[in-house]
Design a protein around this motif. Structure first.
Motif, PDB file in Angstrom:
ATOM      1  N   UNK A 619       0.865  -1.181   0.000  1.00 46.02           N
ATOM      2  CA  UNK A 619       0.000   0.000   0.000  1.00 46.02           C
ATOM      3  C   UNK A 619       0.902   1.231   0.000  1.00 46.02           C
ATOM      4  N   UNK A 620       0.794   2.063  -1.024  1.00 47.50           N
ATOM      5  CA  UNK A 620       1.687   3.214  -1.128  1.00 47.50           C
ATOM      6  C   UNK A 620       1.483   4.202   0.015  1.00 47.50           C
ATOM      7  N   UNK A 621       0.271   4.297   0.523  1.00 42.06           N
ATOM      8  CA  UNK A 621       0.022   5.226   1.616  1.00 42.06           C
ATOM      9  C   UNK A 621       0.804   4.827   2.861  1.00 42.06           C
ATOM     10  N   UNK A 622       0.734   3.564   3.260  1.00 41.62           N
ATOM     11  CA  UNK A 622       1.460   3.122   4.448  1.00 41.62           C
ATOM     12  C   UNK A 622       2.959   3.057   4.185  1.00 41.62           C
ATOM     13  N   UNK A 623       3.352   2.780   2.945  1.00 37.11           N
ATOM     14  CA  UNK A 623       4.780   2.789   2.611  1.00 37.11           C
ATOM     15  C   UNK A 623       5.369   4.178   2.823  1.00 37.11           C
ATOM     16  N   UNK A 624       4.724   5.203   2.265  1.00 37.53           N
ATOM     17  CA  UNK A 624       5.248   6.561   2.415  1.00 37.53           C
ATOM     18  C   UNK A 624       5.247   7.004   3.876  1.00 37.53           C
ATOM     19  N   UNK A 625       4.279   6.547   4.642  1.00 41.47           N
ATOM     20  CA  UNK A 625       4.217   6.933   6.047  1.00 41.47           C
ATOM     21  C   UNK A 625       5.302   6.264   6.879  1.00 41.47           C
ATOM     22  N   UNK A 626       5.822   5.120   6.423  1.00 42.23           N
ATOM     23  CA  UNK A 626       6.740   4.360   7.250  1.00 42.23           C
ATOM     24  C   UNK A 626       8.181   4.333   6.810  1.00 42.23           C
ATOM     25  N   UNK A 627       8.482   4.738   5.568  1.00 44.64           N
ATOM     26  CA  UNK A 627       9.849   4.623   5.075  1.00 44.64           C
ATOM     27  C   UNK A 627      10.719   5.771   5.578  1.00 44.64           C
ATOM     28  N   UNK A 628      12.018   5.719   5.258  1.00 45.86           N
ATOM     29  CA  UNK A 628      12.951   6.766   5.658  1.00 45.86           C
ATOM     30  C   UNK A 628      12.646   8.068   4.913  1.00 45.86           C
ATOM     31  N   UNK A 629      12.966   9.226   5.506  1.00 47.74           N
ATOM     32  CA  UNK A 629      12.645  10.505   4.849  1.00 47.74           C
ATOM     33  C   UNK A 629      13.260  10.636   3.463  1.00 47.74           C
ATOM     34  N   UNK A 630      14.544  10.307   3.326  1.00 43.75           N
ATOM     35  CA  UNK A 630      15.199  10.484   2.018  1.00 43.75           C
ATOM     36  C   UNK A 630      14.699   9.458   1.009  1.00 43.75           C
ATOM     37  N   UNK A 631      14.289   8.279   1.488  1.00 47.64           N
ATOM     38  CA  UNK A 631      13.717   7.286   0.578  1.00 47.64           C
ATOM     39  C   UNK A 631      12.343   7.750   0.102  1.00 47.64           C
ATOM     40  N   UNK A 632      11.558   8.329   1.005  1.00 48.03           N
ATOM     41  CA  UNK A 632      10.249   8.854   0.617  1.00 48.03           C
ATOM     42  C   UNK A 632      10.397   9.929  -0.444  1.00 48.03           C
ATOM     43  N   UNK A 633      11.377  10.821  -0.255  1.00 52.03           N
ATOM     44  CA  UNK A 633      11.569  11.909  -1.215  1.00 52.03           C
ATOM     45  C   UNK A 633      11.920  11.362  -2.592  1.00 52.03           C
ATOM     46  N   UNK A 634      12.798  10.357  -2.635  1.00 56.24           N
ATOM     47  CA  UNK A 634      13.193   9.783  -3.910  1.00 56.24           C
ATOM     48  C   UNK A 634      12.059   8.974  -4.528  1.00 56.24           C
ATOM     49  N   UNK A 635      11.327   8.237  -3.700  1.00 56.49           N
ATOM     50  CA  UNK A 635      10.222   7.423  -4.206  1.00 56.49           C
ATOM     51  C   UNK A 635       9.102   8.288  -4.768  1.00 56.49           C
ATOM     52  N   UNK A 636       8.920   9.477  -4.203  1.00 57.68           N
ATOM     53  CA  UNK A 636       7.897  10.384  -4.713  1.00 57.68           C
ATOM     54  C   UNK A 636       8.147  10.724  -6.178  1.00 57.68           C
ATOM     55  N   UNK A 637       9.420  10.899  -6.525  1.00 56.47           N
ATOM     56  CA  UNK A 637       9.749  11.220  -7.912  1.00 56.47           C
ATOM     57  C   UNK A 637       9.423  10.064  -8.850  1.00 56.47           C
TER      58      UNK A 637
END
Length: 734
Positions: A619-637
């Motif tokens: 689930x992308x919502x729970x993934x973004x809420x739980x991953x590392x900050x820099x990983x979230x930023x990169x994954x957003x792209x």
């Protein structure tokens, strides 16, 4: 003072008026994005080699001392990747750090006095950077020792007096997540600070047939660049600058001898990645790679002011993107700017570090430059080209400091195995290369000045580099066409002894990334599956690297639905060829491949009889809420913004269609995975069981997103093979 004797730390401190961390006058009172690292002494490792040595093992990531007589490298003979050192010729390799924490990168200092390396305590994502002397003494953690922090290895200064490290700091509120998936708090509010744009306004369009989704702004510690007009003229947006907030990355120069305090080179709030790749010999400039996936860029920084003097898009993949020439008037870069495949670019700089001209120095038709390595003297470059997954290695002469011509003679050695994973050039000529192939685990070879390869004496022989009992299978390349006409590639492995005219049970294996690429290297997992009578087809669906930038971009936005369909189209192709039995198909993958596995099981519920999802996002919502900050930023792209693109991400999440799940599923996860948290597997398995679908989860202790310990890797392989063998029934019918 001769260039090779210049101390970059002295240069930065002196030109900054004595301040150890002052990129610009306007920012000197602002707190850095992450506290300066505090070195911590560690006990010296003086014990003998580990008592348990694996016969079938690998050696990789070589880094030679200045004379080329000794090599530091990573080896898993003890069952976990550790730091080793050995002579260039002959036997006698020994362990330099016997701790059980896996080692991931190695770098010998240019003065020969220190070996730097990155380790992952507990096998997780929070890594730390250490140094040790070549005799095993003086071991200390340079960065990443603080609880909750993480550090990554950068380059040494040319004189070896300091090491660049990147420090990632958790949010100011401690372990609590802030904002949507750790993204800057202004993602759905007002701009963050002076000069900041409205949310999403700073995002630029990707090349290729891609639609870039929304994102927040990136605010950096250095002050606005007076050379910004030159950047704009180069066709790239100039990033806004604002105050640094929580969840940032910062690059420091750290003196392992402790004579100088750490020096802040660069910092960025909400950063996706940051690595110092090189410093100029005179200490005036630093080459930095930063940015999220698909939008990486190279920055040339003035080390005294922290200002960006030049910026250019560079390719994803290996983070060591380039080097300065000896006179700092040229930067050699591995880049795919304005092109489909990465090439070697030559960037001419003026005395202030601004770009004067950018030209293509070496390129190949439909082949990407995977690895670039240049010795300190800068007289030649070593290039590793990706040719449909295999590697072609090349040495090219570079013009001298007072020359302005093209590259010189080119030499191409014949390699004993298919893929080069790391190049370590020698000042005297020649190199050490880590090679991997479809019939052996990774090993290290020395190539002399004539580029003739010879295996290092302490690197396993081919016959000892794979488990005994059955020979490895050499895969065959396959190309197939997706339903929308896009051509996909991959490798097919046929189980030994299988009648070639009879369709076999087949596992579609999906790599991670999604920007990784399936390459013809020995896979113990495939070896296990093939030994159970299961064929393996390992495709590159859209989003994979190696096939051009447009192919990488083809899964952006709602193109990810097509990537899910690619999995079904690959299965249909091997069935149509008569290789695979249509009623005995399985699917499995790790990381993004784990996501695709879950997605394929719920989007194509009647196609696969079983699945194994490893460290995948459910689930992308729970993934973004739980991953590392820099990983979230990169994954957003790559995937989309968790707020701006909420509906799309919900539609793409396997949990949104879990009611369609029919096939039994095994989920595997490392307990310390903070890239994709274990809850992503847990919620999918729980939902499957609630709907009466057989589902199990295997949690591997002391592992993170990568499984690095031999006992855990063995447990994972056997559990996955048991699950697929049970549900696919590889025994041929009478």
């Amino acid at each position: 003072m001769p260039l090779e004797q210049t101390n970059l730390m002295d240069h930065v401190i002196a030109t900054a008026g004595g301040s150890a961390a002052a990129p610009d006058a306007a920012d000197r009172d602002a707190p850095p994005p992450a506290p300066a690292p505090v070195p911590v002494r560690m006990p010296d490792h003086r014990s003998a080699d580990p008592p348990t040595l694996l016969t079938a093992h690998g050696c990789w990531y070589p880094s030679a001392n200045p004379t080329g007589e000794h090599v530091a490298f990573i080896c898993d003979r003890s069952g976990v990747p550790q730091l080793w050192s050995g002579p260039a010729r002959g036997d006698g390799a020994h362990v330099l750090d016997g701790d059980p924490d896996p080692v991931t990168e190695v770098s010998w200092s240019p003065d020969g006095r220190w070996i730097a390396y990155t380790s992952a305590p507990g096998g997780g994502e929070h890594t730390r950077v250490l140094v040790v002397r070549p005799d095993g003494t003086g071991r200390q953690v340079l960065a990443g020792a603080e609880p909750g922090s993480s550090a990554h290895l950068g380059c040494w200064t040319r004189d070896g007096t300091a090491l660049a490290v990147t420090v990632a700091q958790p949010s100011a509120s401690g372990s609590e997540h802030t904002g949507a998936g750790h993204l800057p708090a202004d993602a759905d509010g007002a701009p963050a600070g002076p000069g900041a744009k409205a949310p999403g306004a700073a995002w630029s369009e990707r090349g290729g047939p891609a639609t870039l989704l929304g994102a927040g702004t990136a605010n950096r510690a250095p002050a606005p660049d007076p050379a910004a007009p030159a950047q704009a003229a180069a066709g790239r947006p100039v990033p806004d600058v604002g105050p640094v907030r929580s969840g940032g990355l910062a690059a420091y120069l750290v003196d392992p001898d402790g004579a100088n305090a750490p020096v802040l080179l660069y910092g960025e709030e909400g950063a996706a990645s940051l690595r110092v790749c090189d410093t100029s010999p005179d200490g005036r400039f630093a080459l930095v790679r930063r940015g999220p996936r698909g939008r990486r860029e190279a920055l040339v920084l003035d080390t005294a002011s922290g200002r960006t003097t030049f910026a250019l898009h560079v390719a994803d993949g290996d983070p060591w993107i380039g080097r300065f020439s000896a006179d700092a008037r040229t930067v050699w870069l591995r880049s795919d700017t304005d092109r489909e495949f990465a090439a070697l670019l030559k960037v001419r700089l003026d005395e202030e570090g601004a770009g004067r001209a950018v030209s293509v120095a070496v390129e190949r038709d439909r082949s990407a430059l995977d690895l670039l390595s240049v010795p300190d003297h800068g007289r030649w470059a070593l290039l590793a080209w990706n040719v449909h997954g295999a590697t072609e290695l090349e040495s090219v002469g570079l013009p001298l400091a007072d020359e302005d011509g093209g590259v010189g003679p080119r030499h191409r050695p014949v390699l004993p195995h298919e893929v080069v994973t790391r190049i370590a050039p020698l000042e005297r000529g020649g190199l050490f290369a880590a090679l991997a192939g479809s019939r052996r685990r990774p090993g290290i070879w020395e190539l002399d000045q004539g580029l003739v390869p010879a295996r290092a004496g302490w690197s396993a022989r081919d016959e000892d580099a794979v488990p005994p009992g059955r020979p490895p299978v050499r895969p065959v390349p396959l190309r197939c066409r997706a339903r929308d006409g896009l051509t996909l590639g991959g490798w097919y492995y046929r189980a030994p002894g299988r009648d070639p005219g009879r369709p076999a049970p087949c596992v579609i294996h999906l790599h991670g990334g999604p920007e990784e690429q399936e390459r013809p290297v020995f896979s113990p997992l495939y070896h296990e599956l093939l030994g159970r009578g299961l064929d393996v087809f390992a495709p590159d669906v859209r989003g994979s690297s190696g096939w051009g930038r447009s192919f990488v971009d083809a899964d952006l936005g709602d193109g990810r639905f097509a990537a899910i369909d690619d999995v079904a189209d690959c299965a249909a192709h091997v069935v149509a060829l008569g290789y695979a039995d249509p009623v005995r198909l399985g699917v499995m993958g790790r990381s993004y491949g784990g996501y695709l596995t879950m997605a394929s099981l719920v989007w194509h519920p009647d196609l696969f009889r079983a699945g194994v999802a490893v460290c995948g996002m459910s689930d992308f919502s729970t993934f973004f809420a739980g991953t590392e900050p820099w990983i979230a930023q990169s994954a957003t792209a790559k995937y989309g913004h968790p707020e701006h693109d909420r509906e799309l991400l919900r539609a793409l999440s396997p949990m949104s269609r879990v009611d369609q799940l029919r096939a039994p599923v095994l989920a595997v996860h490392g307990e310390h995975d903070t890239n994709v948290p274990p809850t992503e597997s847990e919620q999918f398995v729980r939902a499957a069981r609630e709907r009466g679908v057989p589902a199990r989860q295997l949690t591997l202790r002391n592992e993170g997103h990568e499984f690095l310990r031999a006992d855990n890797r063995r447990l994972y392989r056997r559990a996955a093979a048991d699950w697929l063998e049970r549900h696919l029934d590889p025994t041929p019918p009478p």
